[in-house]
Write a protein that holds these residues in place. Structure first.
Motif, PDB file in Angstrom:
ATOM      1  N   GLN A  26       0.831  -1.205   0.000  1.00 38.23           N
ATOM      2  CA  GLN A  26       0.000   0.000   0.000  1.00 38.23           C
ATOM      3  C   GLN A  26       0.869   1.259   0.000  1.00 38.23           C
ATOM      4  OE1 GLN A  26      -2.700  -0.375   3.296  1.00 38.23           O
ATOM      5  NE2 GLN A  26      -3.948  -1.917   2.257  1.00 38.23           N
ATOM      6  N   VAL A  27       1.947   1.222   0.757  1.00 32.25           N
ATOM      7  CA  VAL A  27       2.886   2.346   0.752  1.00 32.25           C
ATOM      8  C   VAL A  27       3.535   2.460  -0.628  1.00 32.25           C
ATOM      9  CG1 VAL A  27       4.976   3.281   1.807  1.00 32.25           C
ATOM     10  CG2 VAL A  27       3.291   2.096   3.218  1.00 32.25           C
ATOM     11  N   GLY A  28       3.892   1.322  -1.213  1.00 30.49           N
ATOM     12  CA  GLY A  28       4.481   1.315  -2.545  1.00 30.49           C
ATOM     13  C   GLY A  28       3.541   1.857  -3.600  1.00 30.49           C
ATOM     14  N   LEU A  29       2.262   1.553  -3.476  1.00 31.36           N
ATOM     15  CA  LEU A  29       1.277   2.075  -4.417  1.00 31.36           C
ATOM     16  C   LEU A  29       1.197   3.594  -4.327  1.00 31.36           C
ATOM     17  CD1 LEU A  29      -0.986   1.548  -6.493  1.00 31.36           C
ATOM     18  CD2 LEU A  29      -2.559   1.359  -4.555  1.00 31.36           C
ATOM     19  N   ALA A  30       1.211   4.123  -3.112  1.00 31.90           N
ATOM     20  CA  ALA A  30       1.186   5.581  -2.937  1.00 31.90           C
ATOM     21  C   ALA A  30       2.443   6.206  -3.545  1.00 31.90           C
ATOM     22  CB  ALA A  30       1.068   5.932  -1.458  1.00 31.90           C
ATOM     23  N   MET A  31       3.597   5.582  -3.316  1.00 28.79           N
ATOM     24  CA  MET A  31       4.841   6.111  -3.872  1.00 28.79           C
ATOM     25  C   MET A  31       4.843   6.020  -5.398  1.00 28.79           C
ATOM     26  SD  MET A  31       7.839   5.088  -1.165  1.00 28.79           S
ATOM     27  CE  MET A  31       7.779   3.354  -1.528  1.00 28.79           C
ATOM     28  N   LEU A  32       4.281   4.960  -5.947  1.00 30.51           N
ATOM     29  CA  LEU A  32       4.191   4.813  -7.398  1.00 30.51           C
ATOM     30  C   LEU A  32       3.334   5.920  -8.002  1.00 30.51           C
ATOM     31  CD1 LEU A  32       4.687   3.074  -9.979  1.00 30.51           C
ATOM     32  CD2 LEU A  32       2.509   1.981  -9.447  1.00 30.51           C
ATOM     33  N   LEU A  33       2.199   6.207  -7.386  1.00 32.36           N
ATOM     34  CA  LEU A  33       1.323   7.260  -7.899  1.00 32.36           C
ATOM     35  C   LEU A  33       1.989   8.626  -7.821  1.00 32.36           C
ATOM     36  CD1 LEU A  33      -2.125   6.131  -6.454  1.00 32.36           C
ATOM     37  CD2 LEU A  33      -1.388   6.076  -8.843  1.00 32.36           C
ATOM     38  N   VAL A  34       2.701   8.891  -6.732  1.00 30.10           N
ATOM     39  CA  VAL A  34       3.415  10.163  -6.618  1.00 30.10           C
ATOM     40  C   VAL A  34       4.504  10.258  -7.685  1.00 30.10           C
ATOM     41  CG1 VAL A  34       4.950  11.530  -5.149  1.00 30.10           C
ATOM     42  CG2 VAL A  34       2.899  10.512  -4.182  1.00 30.10           C
ATOM     43  N   GLY A  35       5.233   9.175  -7.885  1.00 28.85           N
ATOM     44  CA  GLY A  35       6.286   9.177  -8.895  1.00 28.85           C
ATOM     45  C   GLY A  35       5.755   9.379 -10.301  1.00 28.85           C
TER      46      GLY A  35
END
Length: 64
Positions: A26-35
């Motif tokens: 879930q943290v990775g998904l948030a970071m992916l969207l920000v990136g």
């Protein structure tokens, strides 16, 4: 336009999801969207900066 949507979604998801008890995906998904959002937005911000403009005009210099 999608860059702004991804950036907003990623920052909102990150603000509501990130904690020490949340699964990493879930943290990775948030970071992916920000990136993705920053990458898509940055492309549009760099283009005007790299275009050669004459001072005092709104038109690029004429090509020879």
């Amino acid at each position: 336009m999608m860059g702004g949507v991804f950036l907003t979604a990623g920052l909102t998801l990150g603000a509501t999801v990130i904690s020490s008890t949340v699964p990493y995906w879930q943290v990775g998904l948030a970071m992916l969207l920000v990136g993705l959002g920053v990458g898509m937005t940055q492309q549009n911000l760099v283009l005007p900066c790299r275009t050669p403009w004459r001072c005092g005009t709104w038109a690029p210099p004429a090509r020879r």
